[in-house]
Write a protein that holds these residues in place. Sequence first.
Motif, PDB file in Angstrom:
ATOM      1  N   VAL A 196       0.519  -0.852  -0.118  1.00  0.00           N
ATOM      2  CA  VAL A 196       0.233   0.376   0.270  1.00  0.00           C
ATOM      3  C   VAL A 196       1.010   1.170  -0.410  1.00  0.00           C
ATOM      4  O   VAL A 196       0.369   2.349   0.099  1.00  0.00           O
ATOM      5  N   PHE A 197       2.025   1.085   0.067  1.00  0.00           N
ATOM      6  CA  PHE A 197       3.184   2.500   0.601  1.00  0.00           C
ATOM      7  C   PHE A 197       3.618   2.406  -0.676  1.00  0.00           C
ATOM      8  O   PHE A 197       5.013   2.904  -0.687  1.00  0.00           O
ATOM      9  N   PHE A 198       3.726   1.378  -2.252  1.00  0.00           N
ATOM     10  CA  PHE A 198       3.901   2.395  -3.277  1.00  0.00           C
ATOM     11  C   PHE A 198       3.499   3.472  -3.778  1.00  0.00           C
ATOM     12  O   PHE A 198       2.233   3.007  -4.176  1.00  0.00           O
ATOM     13  N   ARG A 199       4.243   4.230  -4.832  1.00  0.00           N
ATOM     14  CA  ARG A 199       3.205   5.123  -5.686  1.00  0.00           C
ATOM     15  C   ARG A 199       2.091   4.833  -6.346  1.00  0.00           C
ATOM     16  O   ARG A 199       0.903   5.795  -6.111  1.00  0.00           O
ATOM     17  N   GLN A 200       2.300   3.854  -7.258  1.00  0.00           N
ATOM     18  CA  GLN A 200       1.090   2.832  -7.682  1.00  0.00           C
ATOM     19  C   GLN A 200      -0.248   2.653  -7.456  1.00  0.00           C
ATOM     20  O   GLN A 200      -1.137   2.418  -7.432  1.00  0.00           O
ATOM     21  N   GLN A 201      -0.074   2.711  -5.714  1.00  0.00           N
ATOM     22  CA  GLN A 201      -0.538   2.637  -4.950  1.00  0.00           C
ATOM     23  C   GLN A 201      -1.890   3.385  -4.470  1.00  0.00           C
ATOM     24  O   GLN A 201      -2.641   3.077  -3.364  1.00  0.00           O
ATOM     25  N   TYR A 202      -1.392   4.460  -4.546  1.00  0.00           N
ATOM     26  CA  TYR A 202      -1.926   5.767  -3.295  1.00  0.00           C
ATOM     27  C   TYR A 202      -3.258   5.479  -3.621  1.00  0.00           C
ATOM     28  O   TYR A 202      -4.245   5.720  -2.832  1.00  0.00           O
ATOM     29  N   THR A 203      -4.439   5.729  -4.899  1.00  0.00           N
ATOM     30  CA  THR A 203      -5.195   5.703  -5.438  1.00  0.00           C
ATOM     31  C   THR A 203      -6.320   5.035  -4.405  1.00  0.00           C
ATOM     32  O   THR A 203      -7.364   4.887  -3.310  1.00  0.00           O
ATOM     33  N   ALA A 204      -5.933   4.213  -4.536  1.00  0.00           N
ATOM     34  CA  ALA A 204      -6.558   2.553  -3.779  1.00  0.00           C
ATOM     35  C   ALA A 204      -6.632   2.656  -2.945  1.00  0.00           C
ATOM     36  O   ALA A 204      -7.312   1.431  -1.687  1.00  0.00           O
ATOM     37  N   ASN A 205      -5.228   3.224  -2.239  1.00  0.00           N
ATOM     38  CA  ASN A 205      -5.515   3.254  -0.434  1.00  0.00           C
ATOM     39  C   ASN A 205      -5.731   4.666   0.069  1.00  0.00           C
ATOM     40  O   ASN A 205      -4.772   4.422   1.304  1.00  0.00           O
ATOM     41  N   GLN A 206      -6.033   5.663  -0.424  1.00  0.00           N
ATOM     42  CA  GLN A 206      -5.317   6.772  -0.343  1.00  0.00           C
ATOM     43  C   GLN A 206      -5.834   6.877   1.286  1.00  0.00           C
ATOM     44  O   GLN A 206      -5.168   7.776   1.806  1.00  0.00           O
ATOM     45  N   ALA A 207      -6.908   6.141   2.204  1.00  0.00           N
ATOM     46  CA  ALA A 207      -7.435   6.582   3.414  1.00  0.00           C
ATOM     47  C   ALA A 207      -5.826   6.311   4.543  1.00  0.00           C
ATOM     48  O   ALA A 207      -5.686   6.938   5.255  1.00  0.00           O
TER      49      ALA A 207
END
Length: 148
Positions: A78-89
Motif C-alpha cells: 500500500v505504500f508504493f506510489r502506484q497504490q496510493y489511489t486504492a489506499n488513500q485513506a
Amino acid sequence: MCLKPAVVLLSFFLLSALSLGQTTLAVDDEPAYLARIELHTAAELYDLLQRSQRLFQLSQQAPATPVAFVLHGAEAKVFFRQQYTANQALVDLAAKLSAFKVVDIRVCKTWMGGQSLDESQLLPFIGTVPVGVAEERRLLERQGYNYF
C-alpha cells in the motif's frame, strides 16, 4: 506521588491494550512499541494505525518513541506510489501520524527484492530496513520494545 488523571487513563489504556505477557514497563521511562502485524493485510495495518491515532489523541502529544511498524508482507504494497489511489485513506492516515512522529514505518528491503518492487517507488515518508524479521528482533530484544 500524584499522577494527572490523563496519565492514569493513558497508562490503563496502554496496559489493557497490550498482552500482559509482553508488557515490560520501566518505572521512569515511557515504553516503546512495535506494531504486531500477523495477518499482513491492509485492513490489519489500517486498524493498527487507527489505534496509534487514538493513543495520540488521548495523550495530546506524540510518544517519546514513535510506534515502530516493520513491514515485510503484502501489507507493505500500500505504500508504493502506484497504490496510493486504492489506499488513500490508509496512506493519508499513515502520513499524518508519521509527520506527527506518532509512528515510524519501515519496509523490509529483502522482502521488496523478493517481490521485484523498486525501493524508489516507496512514498517519501516510508523508510527501509535490510531484513524486517531481524529488525523486529533487534527492537524487541535489544531496544526493549513491547508489542502493540
